[in-house]
Design a protein around this motif. Sequence first.
Motif, PDB file in Angstrom:
ATOM      1  N   CYS A   1      -5.414  -0.936   0.606  1.00 16.48           N
ATOM      2  CA  CYS A   1      -5.965   0.425   0.624  1.00 16.48           C
ATOM      3  C   CYS A   1      -4.866   1.459   0.854  1.00 16.48           C
ATOM      4  CB  CYS A   1      -7.031   0.549   1.721  1.00 16.48           C
ATOM      5  SG  CYS A   1      -8.586  -0.295   1.342  1.00 16.48           S
ATOM      6  N   ALA A   2      -3.896   1.133   1.712  1.00 20.89           N
ATOM      7  CA  ALA A   2      -2.795   2.063   1.961  1.00 20.89           C
ATOM      8  C   ALA A   2      -1.969   2.282   0.693  1.00 20.89           C
ATOM      9  CB  ALA A   2      -1.910   1.543   3.090  1.00 20.89           C
ATOM     10  N   ILE A   3      -1.694   1.197  -0.043  1.00 25.61           N
ATOM     11  CA  ILE A   3      -0.944   1.316  -1.303  1.00 25.61           C
ATOM     12  C   ILE A   3      -1.751   2.121  -2.316  1.00 25.61           C
ATOM     13  CG2 ILE A   3      -0.005   0.022  -3.258  1.00 25.61           C
ATOM     14  CD1 ILE A   3       0.649  -2.236  -1.272  1.00 25.61           C
ATOM     15  N   GLY A   4      -3.049   1.814  -2.397  1.00 23.65           N
ATOM     16  CA  GLY A   4      -3.907   2.597  -3.282  1.00 23.65           C
ATOM     17  C   GLY A   4      -3.932   4.059  -2.897  1.00 23.65           C
ATOM     18  N   GLY A   5      -3.922   4.340  -1.572  1.00 29.87           N
ATOM     19  CA  GLY A   5      -3.891   5.723  -1.107  1.00 29.87           C
ATOM     20  C   GLY A   5      -2.622   6.446  -1.505  1.00 29.87           C
ATOM     21  N   VAL A   6      -1.486   5.745  -1.447  1.00 26.76           N
ATOM     22  CA  VAL A   6      -0.211   6.354  -1.869  1.00 26.76           C
ATOM     23  C   VAL A   6      -0.255   6.695  -3.358  1.00 26.76           C
ATOM     24  CG1 VAL A   6       2.253   5.927  -2.206  1.00 26.76           C
ATOM     25  CG2 VAL A   6       1.156   5.261  -0.065  1.00 26.76           C
ATOM     26  N   ILE A   7      -0.760   5.770  -4.160  1.00 27.05           N
ATOM     27  CA  ILE A   7      -0.826   6.005  -5.613  1.00 27.05           C
ATOM     28  C   ILE A   7      -1.753   7.177  -5.923  1.00 27.05           C
ATOM     29  CG2 ILE A   7      -1.534   4.999  -7.814  1.00 27.05           C
ATOM     30  CD1 ILE A   7      -0.733   2.256  -6.644  1.00 27.05           C
ATOM     31  N   LEU A   8      -2.937   7.180  -5.297  1.00 29.00           N
ATOM     32  CA  LEU A   8      -3.874   8.272  -5.536  1.00 29.00           C
ATOM     33  C   LEU A   8      -3.313   9.597  -5.033  1.00 29.00           C
ATOM     34  CD1 LEU A   8      -6.641   9.265  -6.446  1.00 29.00           C
ATOM     35  CD2 LEU A   8      -7.542   8.652  -4.191  1.00 29.00           C
ATOM     36  N   GLY A   9      -2.672   9.574  -3.867  1.00 30.67           N
ATOM     37  CA  GLY A   9      -2.060  10.788  -3.338  1.00 30.67           C
ATOM     38  C   GLY A   9      -0.969  11.319  -4.242  1.00 30.67           C
ATOM     39  N   PHE A  10      -0.193  10.423  -4.837  1.00 33.73           N
ATOM     40  CA  PHE A  10       0.864  10.820  -5.779  1.00 33.73           C
ATOM     41  C   PHE A  10       0.256  11.530  -6.989  1.00 33.73           C
ATOM     42  CE2 PHE A  10       3.113   9.657  -9.711  1.00 33.73           C
ATOM     43  CZ  PHE A  10       4.353  10.268  -9.478  1.00 33.73           C
ATOM     44  N   VAL A  11      -0.813  10.955  -7.539  1.00 39.56           N
ATOM     45  CA  VAL A  11      -1.473  11.562  -8.699  1.00 39.56           C
ATOM     46  C   VAL A  11      -2.027  12.945  -8.345  1.00 39.56           C
ATOM     47  CG1 VAL A  11      -3.404  11.338 -10.313  1.00 39.56           C
ATOM     48  CG2 VAL A  11      -2.021   9.326  -9.724  1.00 39.56           C
TER      49      VAL A  11
ATOM     50  N   LEU B   1     -10.795  -9.303  -2.266  1.00 38.04           N
ATOM     51  CA  LEU B   1      -9.525  -9.605  -1.605  1.00 38.04           C
ATOM     52  C   LEU B   1      -9.751 -10.022  -0.161  1.00 38.04           C
ATOM     53  CD1 LEU B   1      -6.410  -9.587  -1.454  1.00 38.04           C
ATOM     54  CD2 LEU B   1      -6.549  -7.140  -0.900  1.00 38.04           C
ATOM     55  N   GLU B   2     -10.621  -9.314   0.522  1.00 37.44           N
ATOM     56  CA  GLU B   2     -10.901  -9.633   1.918  1.00 37.44           C
ATOM     57  C   GLU B   2     -11.614 -10.976   2.037  1.00 37.44           C
ATOM     58  OE1 GLU B   2     -12.647  -7.338   5.873  1.00 37.44           O
ATOM     59  OE2 GLU B   2     -13.439  -6.826   3.898  1.00 37.44           O
ATOM     60  N   HIS B   3     -12.566 -11.236   1.142  1.00 38.15           N
ATOM     61  CA  HIS B   3     -13.312 -12.495   1.204  1.00 38.15           C
ATOM     62  C   HIS B   3     -12.431 -13.696   0.870  1.00 38.15           C
ATOM     63  CE1 HIS B   3     -17.297 -10.138   0.497  1.00 38.15           C
ATOM     64  NE2 HIS B   3     -16.929 -10.140   1.772  1.00 38.15           N
ATOM     65  N   SER B   4     -11.446 -13.509   0.022  1.00 40.01           N
ATOM     66  CA  SER B   4     -10.560 -14.624  -0.346  1.00 40.01           C
ATOM     67  C   SER B   4      -9.722 -15.099   0.827  1.00 40.01           C
ATOM     68  CB  SER B   4      -9.650 -14.203  -1.505  1.00 40.01           C
ATOM     69  OG  SER B   4      -8.761 -13.177  -1.098  1.00 40.01           O
ATOM     70  N   LEU B   5      -9.544 -14.229   1.828  1.00 39.38           N
ATOM     71  CA  LEU B   5      -8.763 -14.593   3.012  1.00 39.38           C
ATOM     72  C   LEU B   5      -9.633 -14.653   4.262  1.00 39.38           C
ATOM     73  CD1 LEU B   5      -5.728 -12.226   2.286  1.00 39.38           C
ATOM     74  CD2 LEU B   5      -5.817 -14.699   1.908  1.00 39.38           C
ATOM     75  N   ALA B   6     -10.926 -14.817   4.064  1.00 38.22           N
ATOM     76  CA  ALA B   6     -11.878 -14.780   5.185  1.00 38.22           C
ATOM     77  C   ALA B   6     -11.621 -15.878   6.210  1.00 38.22           C
ATOM     78  CB  ALA B   6     -13.304 -14.889   4.660  1.00 38.22           C
ATOM     79  N   SER B   7     -10.982 -16.956   5.809  1.00 34.74           N
ATOM     80  CA  SER B   7     -10.709 -18.046   6.745  1.00 34.74           C
ATOM     81  C   SER B   7      -9.691 -17.645   7.808  1.00 34.74           C
ATOM     82  CB  SER B   7     -10.205 -19.279   5.983  1.00 34.74           C
ATOM     83  OG  SER B   7      -9.028 -18.963   5.241  1.00 34.74           O
ATOM     84  N   VAL B   8      -8.911 -16.607   7.509  1.00 33.59           N
ATOM     85  CA  VAL B   8      -7.927 -16.088   8.479  1.00 33.59           C
ATOM     86  C   VAL B   8      -8.232 -14.598   8.678  1.00 33.59           C
ATOM     87  CG1 VAL B   8      -5.489 -15.927   9.114  1.00 33.59           C
ATOM     88  CG2 VAL B   8      -6.256 -17.712   7.508  1.00 33.59           C
ATOM     89  N   PRO B   9      -9.161 -14.244   9.566  1.00 39.39           N
ATOM     90  CA  PRO B   9      -9.615 -12.854   9.703  1.00 39.39           C
ATOM     91  C   PRO B   9      -8.511 -11.822   9.889  1.00 39.39           C
ATOM     92  CG  PRO B   9     -11.047 -14.319  10.940  1.00 39.39           C
ATOM     93  CD  PRO B   9      -9.902 -15.153  10.459  1.00 39.39           C
ATOM     94  N   PRO B  10      -7.499 -12.061  10.752  1.00 45.43           N
ATOM     95  CA  PRO B  10      -6.442 -11.043  10.895  1.00 45.43           C
ATOM     96  C   PRO B  10      -5.700 -10.792   9.587  1.00 45.43           C
ATOM     97  CG  PRO B  10      -6.363 -12.583  12.727  1.00 45.43           C
ATOM     98  CD  PRO B  10      -7.301 -13.160  11.720  1.00 45.43           C
ATOM     99  N   LEU B  11      -5.440 -11.882   8.826  1.00 40.74           N
ATOM    100  CA  LEU B  11      -4.750 -11.737   7.549  1.00 40.74           C
ATOM    101  C   LEU B  11      -5.630 -11.014   6.537  1.00 40.74           C
ATOM    102  CD1 LEU B  11      -2.254 -12.353   5.868  1.00 40.74           C
ATOM    103  CD2 LEU B  11      -3.276 -14.562   5.267  1.00 40.74           C
ATOM    104  N   ALA B  12      -6.935 -11.293   6.562  1.00 42.93           N
ATOM    105  CA  ALA B  12      -7.869 -10.615   5.656  1.00 42.93           C
ATOM    106  C   ALA B  12      -7.894  -9.115   5.931  1.00 42.93           C
ATOM    107  CB  ALA B  12      -9.266 -11.209   5.811  1.00 42.93           C
ATOM    108  N   TRP B  13      -7.955  -8.753   7.210  1.00 35.93           N
ATOM    109  CA  TRP B  13      -7.956  -7.330   7.585  1.00 35.93           C
ATOM    110  C   TRP B  13      -6.650  -6.660   7.167  1.00 35.93           C
ATOM    111  CZ3 TRP B  13      -4.765  -4.363  10.578  1.00 35.93           C
ATOM    112  CH2 TRP B  13      -5.224  -3.070  10.892  1.00 35.93           C
ATOM    113  N   LEU B  14      -5.525  -7.333   7.426  1.00 39.35           N
ATOM    114  CA  LEU B  14      -4.224  -6.759   7.091  1.00 39.35           C
ATOM    115  C   LEU B  14      -4.072  -6.580   5.587  1.00 39.35           C
ATOM    116  CD1 LEU B  14      -1.422  -5.850   8.036  1.00 39.35           C
ATOM    117  CD2 LEU B  14      -0.670  -8.238   7.852  1.00 39.35           C
ATOM    118  N   ALA B  15      -4.527  -7.579   4.810  1.00 39.02           N
ATOM    119  CA  ALA B  15      -4.424  -7.481   3.353  1.00 39.02           C
ATOM    120  C   ALA B  15      -5.260  -6.330   2.823  1.00 39.02           C
ATOM    121  CB  ALA B  15      -4.859  -8.801   2.714  1.00 39.02           C
TER     122      ALA B  15
END
Length: 306
Positions: free
Chosen positions: A281-291, A262-276
């Motif tokens: 990861c934050a969404i994944g953290g919410v799902i894992l935390g819920f479980v 995911l990060e490499h697919s947006l590597a041409s726009v570094p801020p967008l890659a970092w944000l994505a």
Amino acid sequence: MPSGLLALLDDIGALVKVSAASLDDVPTQVAKTTGKVSGIVIDDTAVTPKYVVGLDPARELAIIFQIAKKSLINKVIFLAPAALLLGFFAPWAIQPILMLGGAYLCFEGYEKVHSMFSSHEEAHDKSAAVEITTPEELEKERIKSAVRTDIILSSEIIAIAYSQVADQPLISQIVVLFCVAVFITAAVYGFVGLIVKADDFGVHLAKETHSPQVRNLGRGIVKFMPHFLKILGYVGTAAMLWVGFEIITHGIPFLHHLVENLEHSLASVPPLAWLAKALACAIGGVILGFVIEKIVRLVRKLFSKK
């Protein structure tokens, strides 16, 4: 005998040179490690001010100093030596411990997200506060609670710091861990001290003895600080989820490749890659935390029945 002594001195000189060369890289390693734990540092900074809310303003800095002192002791005396021992005797245990800590961060982050949409946690905090009858007891309880939370976050910081220098000479590992412990503790609790006293500084500027411009600035600081603390809490929660899940992905190749792709697919726009990457990861953290929260609740029910 003289030749043996000269050979020993040559060996010592070579060892000193190697040690000096490795120490030259310490600032780079400390900077690199600090960047890796930035999310945990943000969370630590965000959660600490709440422990002085409702206490005597004259005691705020003293309380923060007590928490900082215990945090530094835990890092330097207990956690850093434990990381070095594990790295020497059981290096395979570092990654599982990191993942366990990451899972805890996801669980705590989900609990915070859940509490934003529920008044149950607030009611629980109020009922707990009622049980404490004196300001001294409340202060001691707040310090204990802050130190308990800090131990988890400090463990993650030290574990990540060690993982960055695991292939370095022992002297370099010791110096980097010590520098990281001191620097991060000073930075976090120094900034927390500035945050909790900012409103007092604003009140001082708002006194009639100052010019109208200075008084307006003071009033602005006083009005802004509650909003700033709320924003800082949101940022800390997001950082906790993001960092926790990213730690988990490093131990699960499938997830790690997904996040990296995911990060490499947006590597041409570094801020967008970092944000994505951070958002995923934050969404994944919410799902894992819920479980994890559902598992914890189920286990508690089973034990309460028994």
